[in-house]
Design a protein around this motif. Structure first.
Motif, PDB file in Angstrom:
ATOM      1  N   ALA A 257      89.267 124.098  30.509  1.00 20.63           N
ATOM      2  CA  ALA A 257      89.944 124.322  29.233  1.00 20.63           C
ATOM      3  C   ALA A 257      91.316 123.648  29.235  1.00 20.63           C
ATOM      4  O   ALA A 257      91.798 123.214  28.186  1.00 20.63           O
ATOM      5  CB  ALA A 257      90.090 125.825  28.972  1.00 20.63           C
ATOM      6  N   ALA A 258      91.905 123.528  30.407  1.00 14.83           N
ATOM      7  CA  ALA A 258      93.238 122.914  30.505  1.00 14.83           C
ATOM      8  C   ALA A 258      93.198 121.472  30.006  1.00 14.83           C
ATOM      9  O   ALA A 258      94.083 121.028  29.275  1.00 14.83           O
ATOM     10  CB  ALA A 258      93.737 122.948  31.949  1.00 14.83           C
ATOM     11  N   LEU A 259      92.154 120.761  30.384  1.00 15.39           N
ATOM     12  CA  LEU A 259      92.029 119.362  29.959  1.00 15.39           C
ATOM     13  C   LEU A 259      91.786 119.298  28.450  1.00 15.39           C
ATOM     14  O   LEU A 259      92.382 118.482  27.748  1.00 15.39           O
ATOM     15  CB  LEU A 259      90.874 118.696  30.710  1.00 15.39           C
ATOM     16  CG  LEU A 259      90.696 117.209  30.474  1.00 15.39           C
ATOM     17  CD1 LEU A 259      91.906 116.442  30.986  1.00 15.39           C
ATOM     18  CD2 LEU A 259      89.441 116.701  31.161  1.00 15.39           C
ATOM     19  N   SER A 260      90.935 120.202  27.952  1.00 14.90           N
ATOM     20  CA  SER A 260      90.629 120.213  26.525  1.00 14.90           C
ATOM     21  C   SER A 260      91.882 120.483  25.702  1.00 14.90           C
ATOM     22  O   SER A 260      92.159 119.784  24.727  1.00 14.90           O
ATOM     23  CB  SER A 260      89.576 121.282  26.220  1.00 14.90           C
ATOM     24  OG  SER A 260      88.427 121.085  27.006  1.00 14.90           O
ATOM     25  N   VAL A 261      92.640 121.492  26.091  1.00 12.76           N
ATOM     26  CA  VAL A 261      93.833 121.880  25.332  1.00 12.76           C
ATOM     27  C   VAL A 261      94.807 120.712  25.245  1.00 12.76           C
ATOM     28  O   VAL A 261      95.299 120.358  24.175  1.00 12.76           O
ATOM     29  CB  VAL A 261      94.533 123.089  26.001  1.00 12.76           C
ATOM     30  CG1 VAL A 261      95.912 123.317  25.409  1.00 12.76           C
ATOM     31  CG2 VAL A 261      93.695 124.348  25.861  1.00 12.76           C
ATOM     32  N   ARG A 262      95.013 120.080  26.377  1.00 12.18           N
ATOM     33  CA  ARG A 262      96.001 119.008  26.411  1.00 12.18           C
ATOM     34  C   ARG A 262      95.517 117.776  25.645  1.00 12.18           C
ATOM     35  O   ARG A 262      96.261 117.161  24.886  1.00 12.18           O
ATOM     36  CB  ARG A 262      96.309 118.657  27.870  1.00 12.18           C
ATOM     37  CG  ARG A 262      97.263 117.531  28.057  1.00 12.18           C
ATOM     38  CD  ARG A 262      98.671 117.939  27.639  1.00 12.18           C
ATOM     39  NE  ARG A 262      99.495 116.779  27.413  1.00 12.18           N
ATOM     40  CZ  ARG A 262     100.762 116.659  27.796  1.00 12.18           C
ATOM     41  NH1 ARG A 262     101.348 117.641  28.438  1.00 12.18           N
ATOM     42  NH2 ARG A 262     101.435 115.589  27.532  1.00 12.18           N
ATOM     43  N   GLN A 263      94.250 117.428  25.846  1.00 13.17           N
ATOM     44  CA  GLN A 263      93.768 116.206  25.187  1.00 13.17           C
ATOM     45  C   GLN A 263      93.722 116.380  23.674  1.00 13.17           C
ATOM     46  O   GLN A 263      94.033 115.466  22.928  1.00 13.17           O
ATOM     47  CB  GLN A 263      92.383 115.816  25.720  1.00 13.17           C
ATOM     48  CG  GLN A 263      92.122 114.332  25.555  1.00 13.17           C
ATOM     49  CD  GLN A 263      90.671 113.986  25.729  1.00 13.17           C
ATOM     50  OE1 GLN A 263      89.812 114.352  24.934  1.00 13.17           O
ATOM     51  NE2 GLN A 263      90.372 113.285  26.790  1.00 13.17           N
ATOM     52  N   ILE A 264      93.379 117.570  23.221  1.00 12.60           N
ATOM     53  CA  ILE A 264      93.233 117.779  21.781  1.00 12.60           C
ATOM     54  C   ILE A 264      94.576 117.960  21.078  1.00 12.60           C
ATOM     55  O   ILE A 264      94.806 117.412  20.009  1.00 12.60           O
ATOM     56  CB  ILE A 264      92.289 118.976  21.516  1.00 12.60           C
ATOM     57  CG1 ILE A 264      90.862 118.485  21.778  1.00 12.60           C
ATOM     58  CG2 ILE A 264      92.433 119.514  20.100  1.00 12.60           C
ATOM     59  CD1 ILE A 264      89.826 119.537  21.732  1.00 12.60           C
ATOM     60  N   SER A 265      95.474 118.703  21.686  1.00 15.69           N
ATOM     61  CA  SER A 265      96.741 118.984  20.995  1.00 15.69           C
ATOM     62  C   SER A 265      97.850 118.025  21.403  1.00 15.69           C
ATOM     63  O   SER A 265      98.844 117.886  20.696  1.00 15.69           O
ATOM     64  CB  SER A 265      97.192 120.423  21.283  1.00 15.69           C
ATOM     65  OG  SER A 265      97.566 120.545  22.650  1.00 15.69           O
ATOM     66  N   GLY A 266      97.699 117.398  22.565  1.00 12.04           N
ATOM     67  CA  GLY A 266      98.797 116.574  23.077  1.00 12.04           C
ATOM     68  C   GLY A 266      99.948 117.431  23.597  1.00 12.04           C
ATOM     69  O   GLY A 266     100.978 116.913  24.012  1.00 12.04           O
ATOM     70  N   GLN A 267      99.760 118.738  23.580  1.00 11.79           N
ATOM     71  CA  GLN A 267     100.829 119.638  24.030  1.00 11.79           C
ATOM     72  C   GLN A 267     100.527 120.166  25.431  1.00 11.79           C
ATOM     73  O   GLN A 267      99.360 120.350  25.782  1.00 11.79           O
ATOM     74  CB  GLN A 267     100.981 120.817  23.049  1.00 11.79           C
ATOM     75  CG  GLN A 267     101.286 120.390  21.620  1.00 11.79           C
ATOM     76  CD  GLN A 267     102.560 119.589  21.530  1.00 11.79           C
ATOM     77  OE1 GLN A 267     103.579 119.953  22.102  1.00 11.79           O
ATOM     78  NE2 GLN A 267     102.504 118.464  20.824  1.00 11.79           N
ATOM     79  N   PRO A 268     101.558 120.430  26.215  1.00  5.67           N
ATOM     80  CA  PRO A 268     101.314 120.829  27.606  1.00  5.67           C
ATOM     81  C   PRO A 268     100.921 122.298  27.787  1.00  5.67           C
ATOM     82  O   PRO A 268     101.344 123.154  27.016  1.00  5.67           O
ATOM     83  CB  PRO A 268     102.683 120.597  28.262  1.00  5.67           C
ATOM     84  CG  PRO A 268     103.666 120.737  27.155  1.00  5.67           C
ATOM     85  CD  PRO A 268     102.980 120.279  25.896  1.00  5.67           C
ATOM     86  N   ILE A 269     100.105 122.541  28.814  1.00  6.04           N
ATOM     87  CA  ILE A 269      99.927 123.911  29.295  1.00  6.04           C
ATOM     88  C   ILE A 269     101.216 124.192  30.057  1.00  6.04           C
ATOM     89  O   ILE A 269     101.620 123.384  30.906  1.00  6.04           O
ATOM     90  CB  ILE A 269      98.769 124.013  30.309  1.00  6.04           C
ATOM     91  CG1 ILE A 269      97.525 123.300  29.819  1.00  6.04           C
ATOM     92  CG2 ILE A 269      98.491 125.460  30.679  1.00  6.04           C
ATOM     93  CD1 ILE A 269      96.594 124.061  28.998  1.00  6.04           C
ATOM     94  N   LYS A 270     101.858 125.299  29.775  1.00  2.00           N
ATOM     95  CA  LYS A 270     103.124 125.564  30.467  1.00  2.00           C
ATOM     96  C   LYS A 270     102.970 126.577  31.596  1.00  2.00           C
ATOM     97  O   LYS A 270     103.669 126.505  32.597  1.00  2.00           O
ATOM     98  CB  LYS A 270     104.180 126.027  29.460  1.00  2.00           C
ATOM     99  CG  LYS A 270     104.471 124.912  28.442  1.00  2.00           C
ATOM    100  CD  LYS A 270     105.831 124.994  27.825  1.00  2.00           C
ATOM    101  CE  LYS A 270     106.153 123.676  27.135  1.00  2.00           C
ATOM    102  NZ  LYS A 270     107.454 123.685  26.469  1.00  2.00           N
ATOM    103  N   PHE A 271     102.037 127.523  31.394  1.00  2.00           N
ATOM    104  CA  PHE A 271     101.843 128.559  32.415  1.00  2.00           C
ATOM    105  C   PHE A 271     100.359 128.871  32.568  1.00  2.00           C
ATOM    106  O   PHE A 271      99.574 128.637  31.656  1.00  2.00           O
ATOM    107  CB  PHE A 271     102.539 129.863  32.002  1.00  2.00           C
ATOM    108  CG  PHE A 271     104.028 129.775  31.945  1.00  2.00           C
ATOM    109  CD1 PHE A 271     104.796 129.901  33.093  1.00  2.00           C
ATOM    110  CD2 PHE A 271     104.665 129.564  30.732  1.00  2.00           C
ATOM    111  CE1 PHE A 271     106.174 129.819  33.040  1.00  2.00           C
ATOM    112  CE2 PHE A 271     106.051 129.476  30.666  1.00  2.00           C
ATOM    113  CZ  PHE A 271     106.803 129.605  31.819  1.00  2.00           C
ATOM    114  N   VAL A 272     100.040 129.457  33.720  1.00  2.00           N
ATOM    115  CA  VAL A 272      98.693 130.000  33.905  1.00  2.00           C
ATOM    116  C   VAL A 272      98.797 131.470  34.302  1.00  2.00           C
ATOM    117  O   VAL A 272      99.707 131.869  35.037  1.00  2.00           O
ATOM    118  CB  VAL A 272      97.898 129.219  34.986  1.00  2.00           C
ATOM    119  CG1 VAL A 272      97.626 127.801  34.513  1.00  2.00           C
ATOM    120  CG2 VAL A 272      98.609 129.193  36.326  1.00  2.00           C
TER     121      VAL A 272
END
Ligand code: GDP
Length: 295
Positions: A257-272
């Motif tokens: 999901a981390a790759l999907s979130v970043r590729q789709i929104s262009g926004q970073p995952i900041k925390f897990v």
């Protein structure tokens, strides 16, 4: 590191021994293995397709490095691309020049949004940043109680006006309270629904417009894998996010999901989020996640 993929690539190449450099035919075999690894790693299909196309272009243009086995060279291309797509380094949470920093939490019900609100407060405290939590989920009294309980547990104040007030007004007053109290960061927990719901989106948009947050963080459950892509697209298109928190990474999800979130929104995952406890929040590191996704 990603032993499973490395092994598979090695066997894909074995059938082509004698061809000891990256060539058109072995690229296709290797890409098939990468595609499989990513899908098993919970990455959304469309996201995988885009990713594979990028890797293919890079592999075709790659110079043969003497002394480096082609499978190793290829795996490095894949790994580097994953890290690059996920943003290379950790992107810290915003800190406003003029406090309070305003953080809006968004996401579906059950993803861990309220827990993440408290976790973030505890994390910021360790950086000497004081917080005020704001409870705007008037639709579920239990949600307000949950935030109040968590606030007590970590000794952080919670602003709430019960279930009769308007969520936009609660958020506005919460921010005003944070200003009056000289608090460093105000974190606004919002209502989630089990599915994307237009009333929920409209309310979030209104809260956002009213309080003008420095951060709008989408909370995404890592266990939802494929679905994370649709969720991100909808929230980003309708609300506009500045980052995400990927929860439940302590589960057995590979974290695609981390790759999907970043590729789709262009926004970073900041925390897990890595557990149910309030301490279980860590900054997100693209290199560690790349290894996990590749398996
Ligand atoms: P919300 O409805 O989005 O506010 O979700 P909650 O914060 O109430 O969390 C839903 C459930 O997920 C609760 O049982 C939490 O303890 C659990 N949870 C939240 N974050 C994590 C996490 O990172 N790991 C695990 N294992 N459970 C989590």
């Amino acid at each position: 590191m990603f032993d499973a993929l490395a092994e598979r690539l090695e066997s894909a190449w074995k059938t082509l021994r004698g061809q000891d450099k990256i060539s058109q035919s072995n690229i296709q075999d290797a890409l098939r293995e990468v595609r499989r690894a990513l899908l098993e790693g919970d990455v959304n299909l469309q996201v995988v397709k885009n990713f594979i196309a990028d890797v293919e272009a890079k592999a075709q243009g790659a110079e043969v490095i003497s002394g480096v086995r082609p499978d190793q060279q290829f795996i490095k291309i894949v790994y580097d691309e994953l890290v690059q797509v996920m943003g290379e380094t950790n992107v810290p949470i915003a800190s406003a020049d003029k406090p309070p920093t305003i953080v809006l939490m968004a996401g579906l019900q059950g993803t861990g949004k309220t827990t993440a609100t408290a976790k973030l407060a505890l994390y910021l405290r360790k950086q000497n940043r004081s917080t005020l939590l704001v409870a705007t989920d008037i639709y579920r009294p239990a949600a307000i109680d949950q935030l109040v309980t968590l606030g007590k547990q970590i000794d952080v104040p919670v602003f709430e006006l019960g279930t009769d007030a308007n969520p936009v007004e609660i958020a506005r007053q919460g921010v005003a309270q944070a200003k009056a109290d000289g608090v460093d960061t105000v974190i606004i927990d919002t209502a989630g629904r089990l599915q994307i719901d237009q009333d929920m989106m409209a309310e979030l948009a209104k809260i956002k417009q009213t309080v003008q947050p420095h951060e709008t963080l989408l909370v995404v459950d890592a266990m939802t894998g494929q679905e994370a892509a649709n969720l991100t697209r909808t929230f980003h298109e309708q609300i506009g996010i500045t980052g995400a928190i990927l929860t439940k990474l302590d589960g057995d999800s590979r974290g695609g999901a981390a790759l999907s979130v970043r590729q789709i929104s262009g926004q970073p995952i900041k925390f897990v989020g890595v557990g149910e406890k309030v301490e279980a929040l860590q900054p997100f590191y693209p290199d560690r996640m790349a290894s996990r996704i590749l398996g």
